[in-house]
Design a protein around this motif. Structure first.
Motif, mmCIF file in Angstrom:
data_model
loop_
_atom_site.group_PDB
_atom_site.id
_atom_site.type_symbol
_atom_site.label_atom_id
_atom_site.label_comp_id
_atom_site.label_asym_id
_atom_site.label_seq_id
_atom_site.Cartn_x
_atom_site.Cartn_y
_atom_site.Cartn_z
ATOM 1 N N ALA A 1 0.842 -1.225 0.000
ATOM 2 C CA ALA A 1 0.000 0.000 0.000
ATOM 3 C C ALA A 1 0.863 1.256 0.000
ATOM 4 C CB ALA A 1 -0.916 -0.013 1.228
ATOM 5 N N CYS A 2 2.148 1.115 0.342
ATOM 6 C CA CYS A 2 3.025 2.307 0.377
ATOM 7 C C CYS A 2 3.280 2.866 -1.023
ATOM 8 C CB CYS A 2 4.377 1.953 0.995
ATOM 9 S SG CYS A 2 4.271 1.524 2.741
ATOM 10 N N THR A 3 3.056 2.039 -2.049
ATOM 11 C CA THR A 3 3.410 2.504 -3.416
ATOM 12 C C THR A 3 2.536 3.684 -3.845
ATOM 13 O OG1 THR A 3 1.909 0.845 -4.274
ATOM 14 C CG2 THR A 3 4.257 0.277 -4.210
ATOM 15 N N ASN A 4 1.314 3.772 -3.326
ATOM 16 C CA ASN A 4 0.547 4.975 -3.711
ATOM 17 C C ASN A 4 0.099 5.764 -2.486
ATOM 18 O OD1 ASN A 4 -1.282 3.221 -2.731
ATOM 19 N ND2 ASN A 4 -2.856 3.617 -4.281
ATOM 20 N N ALA A 5 1.021 5.780 -1.470
ATOM 21 C CA ALA A 5 0.698 6.513 -0.231
ATOM 22 C C ALA A 5 1.175 7.957 -0.356
ATOM 23 C CB ALA A 5 1.367 5.847 0.958
ATOM 24 N N ASP A 6 0.322 8.898 0.054
ATOM 25 C CA ASP A 6 0.775 10.298 0.151
ATOM 26 C C ASP A 6 1.596 10.489 1.426
ATOM 27 O OD1 ASP A 6 -0.827 11.570 -2.101
ATOM 28 O OD2 ASP A 6 -2.367 10.465 -0.990
ATOM 29 N N ALA A 7 1.261 9.691 2.469
ATOM 30 C CA ALA A 7 1.993 9.798 3.744
ATOM 31 C C ALA A 7 2.070 8.424 4.390
ATOM 32 C CB ALA A 7 1.284 10.769 4.679
ATOM 33 N N VAL A 8 3.193 8.174 5.048
ATOM 34 C CA VAL A 8 3.397 6.921 5.790
ATOM 35 C C VAL A 8 3.786 7.280 7.220
ATOM 36 C CG1 VAL A 8 4.786 4.821 6.000
ATOM 37 C CG2 VAL A 8 4.154 5.691 3.720
ATOM 38 N N ILE A 9 3.077 6.699 8.179
ATOM 39 C CA ILE A 9 3.386 6.947 9.600
ATOM 40 C C ILE A 9 3.994 5.678 10.190
ATOM 41 C CG2 ILE A 9 2.384 7.367 11.892
ATOM 42 C CD1 ILE A 9 0.190 9.026 10.527
ATOM 43 N N LEU A 10 5.135 5.808 10.849
ATOM 44 C CA LEU A 10 5.786 4.662 11.522
ATOM 45 C C LEU A 10 5.459 4.728 13.008
ATOM 46 C CD1 LEU A 10 9.097 5.042 9.571
ATOM 47 C CD2 LEU A 10 7.751 2.943 9.599
ATOM 48 N N ALA A 11 4.719 3.716 13.488
ATOM 49 C CA ALA A 11 4.274 3.735 14.898
ATOM 50 C C ALA A 11 4.537 2.373 15.534
ATOM 51 C CB ALA A 11 2.784 4.072 14.962
ATOM 52 N N VAL A 12 5.729 1.844 15.292
ATOM 53 C CA VAL A 12 6.067 0.526 15.852
ATOM 54 C C VAL A 12 6.699 0.690 17.236
ATOM 55 C CG1 VAL A 12 6.374 -0.590 13.615
ATOM 56 C CG2 VAL A 12 8.303 0.599 14.699
ATOM 57 N N GLN A 13 6.701 -0.389 18.010
ATOM 58 C CA GLN A 13 7.205 -0.279 19.385
ATOM 59 C C GLN A 13 8.740 -0.257 19.393
ATOM 60 O OE1 GLN A 13 6.923 -3.528 21.997
ATOM 61 N NE2 GLN A 13 7.298 -5.077 20.451
ATOM 62 N N THR A 14 9.290 0.445 20.379
ATOM 63 C CA THR A 14 10.756 0.558 20.478
ATOM 64 C C THR A 14 11.167 0.324 21.937
ATOM 65 O OG1 THR A 14 10.416 2.891 20.885
ATOM 66 C CG2 THR A 14 10.964 2.247 18.614
ATOM 67 N N PRO A 15 11.052 -0.939 22.411
ATOM 68 C CA PRO A 15 11.398 -1.224 23.813
ATOM 69 C C PRO A 15 12.906 -1.141 24.059
ATOM 70 C CG PRO A 15 10.965 -3.244 22.604
ATOM 71 C CD PRO A 15 10.673 -2.123 21.649
ATOM 72 N N VAL A 16 13.310 -1.250 25.315
ATOM 73 C CA VAL A 16 14.734 -1.372 25.641
ATOM 74 C C VAL A 16 14.955 -2.774 26.197
ATOM 75 C CG1 VAL A 16 15.175 1.087 26.058
ATOM 76 C CG2 VAL A 16 14.432 -0.373 27.952
ATOM 77 N N ASP A 17 16.171 -3.311 25.985
ATOM 78 C CA ASP A 17 16.451 -4.690 26.449
ATOM 79 C C ASP A 17 16.987 -4.658 27.879
ATOM 80 O OD1 ASP A 17 19.560 -4.868 24.504
ATOM 81 O OD2 ASP A 17 19.107 -3.912 26.432
#
Ligand code: SAJ
Length: 454
Positions: free
Chosen positions: A79-95
């Motif tokens: 779906a990114c191929t015809n996206a006007d905007a992409v939001i990255l909202a993935v988790q970023t834990p610490v180990d």
């Protein structure tokens, strides 16, 4: 506009649903079909929100936008191929070494970079160690897409300020900060978020935005640590920290501007600091300093604050051992009931909960440890009882760890009659010392000493 939101979690779901609800917007959510989270894809595509607890408006919103075709979730990046905007909202834990784990972020950025076309706006919303967007995300996006940041695509860092229990409200009504790779990127980001944010939107550079996000939560963690340190001092001196806090905080507001914060805002001492934000954000700030800072130094206050907050569950165990010893009860003969598994009152979120730390230690010391929480019926095969009075039956001690509203209404006389030995250790100042002592409880509380009855 066609929008893609990567990561269907506490951040991604509300922001995807809110954009989908704007006229002329179509949103595709992307979620990895992993063991732990893959089920969310089908759940949302049925029009249901996978987020538990009480989130006002979210279930209705997800249902509306899925059923009118404005939101769908997939497990691939096409779906990114015809996206006007992409939001990255993935988790970023610490180990366990307090280092950020960027596996999800890298996978998401690579998937996006291989599909975006020129002119796309890429917005990073995940909480990152300062320096990560420029030094990790940007190169990956450029390598994968063959486009230059600020030229072929717009890159911004715009952090969320969600809070379990008010996800939609915060998203719409909290001020927004947009960090742009270039001035033009920032303005593109401003125009984009104006579609869903009803509060002030400020623009700045990416690094300033990244630092602001982790400092916002480090500030809170340090303030809680200060309250916890004062509580330990008060216990030792024999005064009630909550009475001290009341006097400290009633220093009058600034007469010229009474609406400003008071000159003092001592936070609440307690059983510890849980959740997905505060336990990790100070470490992300330190990681950014250590890896991208020009001058190395040791950020003592934030590290010591984290360590003090993380020691509070041990303090509750110490108070419990004291109470059992004073009543000639051996810990290995004792049954202990833990009240409050979630990390904060009146939510069902157990991430980094102080109760988990207390359970893990006590289970190897006691004859039996059981848990009660009005919002949680099962978690990781823990011994959770859904009936409070059954849970405390024949218990030698009860530890209150999370101050759910329901616990303000329990029948303490009934509890007293059910327990084998009436010991209560209060981690959140949920009870009144005098009332419990009159009922016949042995009562200990973080920040309160036995030297008075208040
Ligand atoms: N806690 C204390 N004493 C306090 C406040 C909190 O011990 O005075 C403990 C809580 O019991 C809990 C932990 O700290 O275990 C975190 O509590 P929290 O109220 O900060 O809850 P969170 O993690 O949901 O915090 C979020 C954060 N928001 C974001 O990261 C966007 C935090 O920065 C906000 O201040 C908080 O929501 C809020 O109140 O909005």
């Amino acid at each position: 506009m066609n929008i893609v939101v990567v990561g269907m979690g506490y951040v991604g779901i509300p922001v995807a649903a809110l954009f989908a609800d704007q006229p002329g917007f179509r949103v595709t959510g992307i979620q990895r079909r992993s063991e732990r989270s893959g089920w969310k894809i089908d759940c949302i595509n049925r029009g249901e929100s996978p987020i538990g607890g009480n989130e006002p408006g979210l279930n209705e919103l997800v249902n509306r936008v899925v059923n009118n075709g404005s939101l769908q979730v997939r497990d691939d990046f096409s779906a990114c191929t015809n996206a006007d905007a992409v939001i990255l909202a993935v988790q970023t834990p610490v180990d366990e070494h307090k280092k950020p784990v960027y596996d999800s972020l890298i996978e998401a950025v690579e998937g996006v970079s291989e599909n975006i076309v020129a002119g796309t706006l890429v917005s990073v919303e995940s909480t990152l160690a300062p320096g990560t967007t420029i030094n990790l995300v940007k190169p990956l996006l450029e390598e994968g897409s063959g486009l230059m940041a600020g030229v072929g695509f717009n890159l911004i860092y715009s952090y969320e300020r969600v809070m379990a229990g008010s996800l939609l409200h915060n998203l719409i009504n909290y001020p927004r900060i947009i960090g742009g790779y270039t001035q033009e990127c920032a303005i593109r980001g401003f125009e984009f978020y104006k579609n869903i944010v009803n509060a002030e939107i400020s623009v700045t550079d990416i690094l300033t935005a990244e630092v602001s996000k982790v400092v916002e939560n480090t500030y809170r963690d340090v303030n809680i640590a200060f309250a916890n340190e004062v509580a330990l001092i008060c216990e030792s001196l024999g005064v009630n920290v909550f009475e001290v806090r009341k006097y400290v905080n009633n220093l009058p507001f600034n007469p010229q501007n009474p609406s400003t914060n008071p000159y003092r805002n001592m936070h609440l001492p307690g059983a510890g600091v849980g959740g997905h934000c505060l336990p990790k954000d100070p470490w992300l700030l330190k990681y950014g300093l250590d890896n991208y800072g020009k001058k190395r130094f040791y950020p003592k206050i934030l590290v010591d604050s984290r360590e003090l907050n993380d020691s509070m569950p041990d303090h509750l165990i110490e108070l419990t051992l004291e109470a059992l010893n004073e009543n000639y009860i051996q810990i290995n003969d004792a049954k202990v009931a833990l009240l409050g598994l979630s990390f904060r009152e009146d939510v069902d979120d157990t991430r980094n909960s102080p109760c988990l730390k207390i359970y893990t230690k006590l289970v190897n010391m006691c004859r039996e440890v059981i848990i009660h929480d009005p919002y949680i019926k099962e978690c990781r095969n823990l011994p959770i009882h859904d009936n409070l009075y059954e849970a405390v039956f024949c218990a030698n001690a009860l530890i209150l760890i999370t101050s759910h509203e329901d616990y303000q209404k329990i029948d303490l006389n009934k509890i007293r009659g059910l327990m084998y030995s009436p010991i209560i250790v209060d981690g959140r100042n949920a009870f009144n010392s005098g009332e419990l002592t009159r009922i016949g409880f042995v009562y200990k509380c973080v920040g309160k000493s036995n030297n008075y009855l208040v």
